[in-house]
Design a protein around this motif. Structure first.
Motif, PDB file in Angstrom:
ATOM      1  N   GLU A   5     -14.798  -0.242  14.370  1.00  0.00           N
ATOM      2  CA  GLU A   5     -14.487  -1.577  13.865  1.00  0.00           C
ATOM      3  C   GLU A   5     -13.321  -1.559  12.887  1.00  0.00           C
ATOM      4  O   GLU A   5     -12.754  -2.606  12.580  1.00  0.00           O
ATOM      5  CB  GLU A   5     -15.718  -2.189  13.206  1.00  0.00           C
ATOM      6  CG  GLU A   5     -16.854  -2.449  14.165  1.00  0.00           C
ATOM      7  CD  GLU A   5     -18.116  -2.906  13.479  1.00  0.00           C
ATOM      8  OE1 GLU A   5     -18.039  -3.433  12.347  1.00  0.00           O
ATOM      9  OE2 GLU A   5     -19.195  -2.743  14.061  1.00  0.00           O
ATOM     10  N   THR A   7     -10.574   0.176  13.493  1.00  0.00           N
ATOM     11  CA  THR A   7      -9.374   0.421  14.273  1.00  0.00           C
ATOM     12  C   THR A   7      -8.418  -0.764  14.186  1.00  0.00           C
ATOM     13  O   THR A   7      -8.824  -1.908  14.338  1.00  0.00           O
ATOM     14  CB  THR A   7      -9.737   0.682  15.747  1.00  0.00           C
ATOM     15  OG1 THR A   7     -10.602   1.807  15.808  1.00  0.00           O
ATOM     16  CG2 THR A   7      -8.501   0.953  16.583  1.00  0.00           C
ATOM     17  N   GLY A   8      -7.152  -0.453  13.921  1.00  0.00           N
ATOM     18  CA  GLY A   8      -6.115  -1.478  13.845  1.00  0.00           C
ATOM     19  C   GLY A   8      -5.891  -2.038  12.457  1.00  0.00           C
ATOM     20  O   GLY A   8      -4.946  -2.792  12.234  1.00  0.00           O
ATOM     21  N   LYS A   9      -6.739  -1.683  11.504  1.00  0.00           N
ATOM     22  CA  LYS A   9      -6.572  -2.191  10.138  1.00  0.00           C
ATOM     23  C   LYS A   9      -5.496  -1.389   9.404  1.00  0.00           C
ATOM     24  O   LYS A   9      -5.428  -0.177   9.517  1.00  0.00           O
ATOM     25  CB  LYS A   9      -7.886  -2.113   9.366  1.00  0.00           C
ATOM     26  CG  LYS A   9      -8.966  -3.020   9.928  1.00  0.00           C
ATOM     27  CD  LYS A   9     -10.228  -2.918   9.111  1.00  0.00           C
ATOM     28  CE  LYS A   9     -11.391  -3.620   9.742  1.00  0.00           C
ATOM     29  NZ  LYS A   9     -11.339  -5.049   9.750  1.00  0.00           N
ATOM     30  N   GLU A  10      -4.658  -2.083   8.653  1.00  0.00           N
ATOM     31  CA  GLU A  10      -3.614  -1.468   7.847  1.00  0.00           C
ATOM     32  C   GLU A  10      -4.238  -0.940   6.556  1.00  0.00           C
ATOM     33  O   GLU A  10      -5.078  -1.607   5.944  1.00  0.00           O
ATOM     34  CB  GLU A  10      -2.552  -2.513   7.514  1.00  0.00           C
ATOM     35  CG  GLU A  10      -1.342  -1.972   6.822  1.00  0.00           C
ATOM     36  CD  GLU A  10      -0.429  -1.220   7.763  1.00  0.00           C
ATOM     37  OE1 GLU A  10       0.268  -0.312   7.272  1.00  0.00           O
ATOM     38  OE2 GLU A  10      -0.397  -1.527   8.956  1.00  0.00           O
ATOM     39  N   ARG A  19       2.074   1.002   1.999  1.00  0.00           N
ATOM     40  CA  ARG A  19       1.396   0.991   3.292  1.00  0.00           C
ATOM     41  C   ARG A  19       1.238   2.444   3.728  1.00  0.00           C
ATOM     42  O   ARG A  19       2.217   3.145   3.924  1.00  0.00           O
ATOM     43  CB  ARG A  19       2.221   0.212   4.298  1.00  0.00           C
ATOM     44  CG  ARG A  19       2.340  -1.249   3.958  1.00  0.00           C
ATOM     45  CD  ARG A  19       3.307  -1.957   4.851  1.00  0.00           C
ATOM     46  NE  ARG A  19       2.849  -1.872   6.236  1.00  0.00           N
ATOM     47  CZ  ARG A  19       3.568  -2.239   7.268  1.00  0.00           C
ATOM     48  NH1 ARG A  19       4.781  -2.697   7.092  1.00  0.00           N
ATOM     49  NH2 ARG A  19       3.082  -2.148   8.484  1.00  0.00           N
ATOM     50  N   THR A  22      -1.938   2.801   9.748  1.00  0.00           N
ATOM     51  CA  THR A  22      -2.907   1.969  10.447  1.00  0.00           C
ATOM     52  C   THR A  22      -4.013   2.852  10.984  1.00  0.00           C
ATOM     53  O   THR A  22      -3.755   3.920  11.530  1.00  0.00           O
ATOM     54  CB  THR A  22      -2.226   1.235  11.621  1.00  0.00           C
ATOM     55  OG1 THR A  22      -1.143   0.467  11.107  1.00  0.00           O
ATOM     56  CG2 THR A  22      -3.199   0.312  12.327  1.00  0.00           C
ATOM     57  N   GLY A  69     -11.296  -5.332   4.580  1.00  0.00           N
ATOM     58  CA  GLY A  69     -11.168  -6.731   4.973  1.00  0.00           C
ATOM     59  C   GLY A  69     -11.021  -6.871   6.475  1.00  0.00           C
ATOM     60  O   GLY A  69     -11.184  -5.919   7.236  1.00  0.00           O
ATOM     61  N   ASP A  70     -10.691  -8.097   6.901  1.00  0.00           N
ATOM     62  CA  ASP A  70     -10.530  -8.373   8.329  1.00  0.00           C
ATOM     63  C   ASP A  70      -9.325  -7.650   8.908  1.00  0.00           C
ATOM     64  O   ASP A  70      -9.342  -7.239  10.067  1.00  0.00           O
ATOM     65  CB  ASP A  70     -10.386  -9.872   8.573  1.00  0.00           C
ATOM     66  CG  ASP A  70     -11.668 -10.630   8.277  1.00  0.00           C
ATOM     67  OD1 ASP A  70     -12.748 -10.013   8.329  1.00  0.00           O
ATOM     68  OD2 ASP A  70     -11.579 -11.834   7.993  1.00  0.00           O
ATOM     69  N   GLU A  71      -8.248  -7.509   8.108  1.00  0.00           N
ATOM     70  CA  GLU A  71      -7.018  -6.911   8.618  1.00  0.00           C
ATOM     71  C   GLU A  71      -6.546  -5.691   7.840  1.00  0.00           C
ATOM     72  O   GLU A  71      -5.706  -4.951   8.324  1.00  0.00           O
ATOM     73  CB  GLU A  71      -5.905  -7.960   8.627  1.00  0.00           C
ATOM     74  CG  GLU A  71      -6.205  -9.120   9.551  1.00  0.00           C
ATOM     75  CD  GLU A  71      -5.115 -10.158   9.546  1.00  0.00           C
ATOM     76  OE1 GLU A  71      -4.026  -9.883   9.005  1.00  0.00           O
ATOM     77  OE2 GLU A  71      -5.346 -11.246  10.085  1.00  0.00           O
ATOM     78  N   VAL A  72      -7.041  -5.498   6.616  1.00  0.00           N
ATOM     79  CA  VAL A  72      -6.570  -4.389   5.792  1.00  0.00           C
ATOM     80  C   VAL A  72      -7.732  -3.633   5.157  1.00  0.00           C
ATOM     81  O   VAL A  72      -8.829  -4.159   5.002  1.00  0.00           O
ATOM     82  CB  VAL A  72      -5.614  -4.855   4.659  1.00  0.00           C
ATOM     83  CG1 VAL A  72      -4.355  -5.458   5.223  1.00  0.00           C
ATOM     84  CG2 VAL A  72      -6.295  -5.801   3.716  1.00  0.00           C
TER      85      VAL A  72
END
Length: 91
Positions: A5, A7-10, A19, A22, A69-72
């Motif tokens: 879950e 995967t793809g988060k920065e 940064r 990912t 979070g949802d994206e990071v």
């Protein structure tokens, strides 16, 4: 939460906003005595073409992950967040 879950988060360092990469092709490290997750290993690619890149890794201690979070994923690698609050007298 499952690692899939994430995967793809920065991954962002809280202290300086860097940064770090990912989450995609990451590995976990485990404590051999307890079996608990002790860290996250992120590959860091410096070049556009992977065969030209200087493959390095960033190791993030599990206790440094502050928020997912949802994206990071927010991490605190240099404890700048804790020092900031102690400097201003906040707990």
């Amino acid at each position: 939460m499952r690692i899939s879950e994430m995967t793809g988060k920065e991954v962002i360092n809280l202290g300086d906003g860097t940064r770090l990469g990912t989450i995609g092709e990451c590995d976990l490290t485990f404590d051999s005595h307890t079996g608990a997750i002790s860290g996250l290993i992120l590959p860091k690619h410096k070049a556009v073409f992977q065969f030209l890149s200087d493959n390095q890794i960033t190791t993030i201690p599990w206790h440094s992950i502050k928020r997912i979070g949802d994206e990071v994923v927010i991490v605190d690698l240099n404890n700048a967040y804790d020092r900031m609050y102690s400097r201003f007298g906040r707990e």
